[in-house]
Design an enzyme around this catalytic site. Structure first.
Site, PDB file in Angstrom:
ATOM      1  N   CYS A  34      38.872  34.188  36.244  1.00  0.00           N
ATOM      2  CA  CYS A  34      37.589  34.799  36.558  1.00  0.00           C
ATOM      3  C   CYS A  34      36.463  33.784  36.445  1.00  0.00           C
ATOM      4  CB  CYS A  34      37.314  35.946  35.601  1.00  0.00           C
ATOM      5  SG  CYS A  34      38.731  37.008  35.411  1.00  0.00           S
ATOM      6  N   GLN A  89      48.066  41.492  29.460  1.00  0.00           N
ATOM      7  CA  GLN A  89      48.987  40.353  29.614  1.00  0.00           C
ATOM      8  C   GLN A  89      50.312  40.584  28.881  1.00  0.00           C
ATOM      9  OE1 GLN A  89      48.683  37.656  31.519  1.00  0.00           O
ATOM     10  NE2 GLN A  89      46.595  38.025  32.203  1.00  0.00           N
ATOM     11  N   SER A  91      47.263  47.127  33.086  1.00  0.00           N
ATOM     12  CA  SER A  91      46.884  47.018  34.490  1.00  0.00           C
ATOM     13  C   SER A  91      48.136  46.859  35.335  1.00  0.00           C
ATOM     14  CB  SER A  91      45.973  45.809  34.680  1.00  0.00           C
ATOM     15  OG  SER A  91      45.753  45.575  36.055  1.00  0.00           O
ATOM     16  N   ALA A  92      48.204  47.570  36.473  1.00  0.00           N
ATOM     17  CA  ALA A  92      49.416  47.549  37.306  1.00  0.00           C
ATOM     18  C   ALA A  92      49.681  46.184  37.928  1.00  0.00           C
ATOM     19  CB  ALA A  92      49.311  48.615  38.404  1.00  0.00           C
ATOM     20  N   HIS A  93      48.617  45.503  38.385  1.00  0.00           N
ATOM     21  CA  HIS A  93      48.879  44.281  39.159  1.00  0.00           C
ATOM     22  C   HIS A  93      49.279  43.089  38.302  1.00  0.00           C
ATOM     23  CE1 HIS A  93      45.184  41.656  38.835  1.00  0.00           C
ATOM     24  NE2 HIS A  93      44.659  42.774  38.382  1.00  0.00           N
ATOM     25  N   GLY A 108      42.631  47.200  34.701  1.00  0.00           N
ATOM     26  CA  GLY A 108      42.383  46.754  33.332  1.00  0.00           C
ATOM     27  C   GLY A 108      40.902  46.724  32.987  1.00  0.00           C
ATOM     28  N   THR A 109      40.105  46.257  33.905  1.00  0.00           N
ATOM     29  CA  THR A 109      38.666  46.155  33.646  1.00  0.00           C
ATOM     30  C   THR A 109      38.071  47.533  33.357  1.00  0.00           C
ATOM     31  OG1 THR A 109      38.488  44.195  35.045  1.00  0.00           O
ATOM     32  CG2 THR A 109      36.459  45.423  34.637  1.00  0.00           C
TER      33      THR A 109
END
Ligand SMILES: *Cc1c(COP(=O)(O)O)cnc(C)c1O
Length: 385
Positions: free
Chosen positions: A329, A183, A203-205, A72-73
């Site tokens: 974070c 999300q 994002s996969a995770h 994602g980042t």
């Protein structure tokens, strides 16, 4: 065995068994580099395009509009810096619009563009529930606006933004619209057509896939400048050999999640509702942050008067409950959350922000346990500090 109740699914999710199995062959028998010409490469290339087609079907786009990244980042960075650099090159303007409830990957990328390249940003305010008003977006758009980037669902307070309404405003002005949908992959509609977006990050995770894989949907016709230079991978948008095992796992994970999103949303919404109602009833001076109705299923966030998040998290951890402060974070930094301050929350109260994010493995008895121990923990902290 030590008790372990994992309620931090907004930070990361466990890899599903089916996902793990789907990844295995790409580590072993089908280990090839998809860019080559021989049979081992061709096998890998076939796997890559199969994953791409699978995800394209879910996102309602063409396979060629997907760029695989490391997460994602990176996708947020590529979307924002890539579009901004292209606008810089074409001399089209230096104004970016975002919101006050963005993930750091968006917020800091835009701030860096302002510092390094003289971009200007308008940060749209949010109401007390954390929502952006499309009227504010309309007023903020200027002739030199080159990008709008708004998060779909806040990781901190769970508020869902009216993305289709916001993107419709952007479209009227022909301004590219990026959504960070990290999300939203498990419970929301992520059809880029229905959302009306030009760029979308996943994002996969965060969807029960592996860490280290993500994607950027880039609508045909929107141009960006690559952040990694090298080979011609991903249509020259992202150089570097694709992480095929992770991408195969990502496709399987997203498919499984989206196939069951109605049932899972309903289940998580009910469980979350139960946790919210019980805590607000049992813990004096406790407040829900974000919207009571319009929130990510299974996302539960509170502030407690007189409680610092770090202290509470430590006590919860000792009781076997894995939760986190508003933004995973930001853990370790004792500052009040910028998101909560933007929502008009008092700075002192904001220091107590904590979130429980439920997921696939969460059962009612896990929530019962939290409801049983949390009030006592809070009372103990309040009398001892
Ligand atoms: C987790 C998250 C990211 C970052 O994704 P990574 O794959 O961990 O880099 C970006 N945006 C939001 C809203 C997130 O929750």
């Amino acid at each position: 065995m030590k008790k372990q109740i994992y309620l931090d699914h907004a930070a990361t999710t466990p890899v599903r068994e089916e996902v793990f199995s789907a990844m295995e062959p790409w580590f072993s028998s089908h280990f090839g580099n998809p860019s080559g010409v021989h049979q081992v490469s061709r096998k890998a290339a076939a796997g890559l395009s199969q994953a791409r087609r699978k995800i394209a079907k879910i996102l309602d786009c063409t396979p060629g509009e997907l760029i695989f990244t490391s997460g994602g980042t990176e996708s947020d960075n590529l979307a924002i810096r890539g579009v901004a650099w292209k606008a810089l090159l074409d001399n089209r303007g230096k104004h970016i619009i975002t919101s006050a409830v963005e993930h750091y990957a968006v917020e800091k990328t835009i701030s860096q563009l302002c510092e390094l390249h003289g971009f200007e940003q308008t940060v749209l305010p949010v109401d007390s529930k954390g929502a952006v008003d499309p009227k504010d977006l309309r007023e903020a758009i200027r002739p030199d606006t080159i990008l709008i980037s708004i998060v779909y669902a806040s990781s901190e307070v769970g508020t869902i933004q009216p993305i289709a309404e916001l993107s419709a405003v952007a479209a009227e002005f022909n301004t590219p619209f990026h959504v960070d949908a990290v999300q939203a992959g498990v419970c929301q509609d992520i059809s880029v057509k229905r959302l009306g977006v030009d760029l979308l990050t996943l994002s996969a995770h965060k969807v029960y896939g592996p860490k280290g894989a993500g994607l950027l949907y880039l609508k045909q016709g929107i141009e960006l400048i690559s952040q990694t230079t090298g080979g011609s991978h991903e249509k020259n948008h992202r150089a570097g050999t694709e992480n095929i095992p992770a991408i195969a796992g990502f496709a399987t994970a997203l498919e499984l999640a989206q196939n069951r999103k109605e049932e899972e949303s309903k289940r998580l919404t009910e469980l979350g509702r139960y946790l919210i109602d019980s805590v607000l009833k049992k813990v004096p001076n406790s407040y829900l942050t974000g919207s009571p109705e319009n929130r990510s299923p299974g996302h539960v966030s509170f502030v407690f008067e007189g409680i610092k998040a770090d202290t509470l998290l430590m006590h919860l951890d000792m009781a076997g409950i894995c939760a986190s402060s508003g933004s995973a974070c930001a853990t370790g930094s004792p500052e009040a959350s910028g998101v909560l301050l933007a929502m008009g929350l008092d700075a002192e109260l904001s220091m107590g922000a904590i979130r429980f994010t439920l997921g696939l493995s969460t059962k009612k008895e896990d929530i019962d346990y939290v409801i049983q121990v949390l009030p006592d923990i809070i009372q103990k902290i309040r009398t001892n500090y």
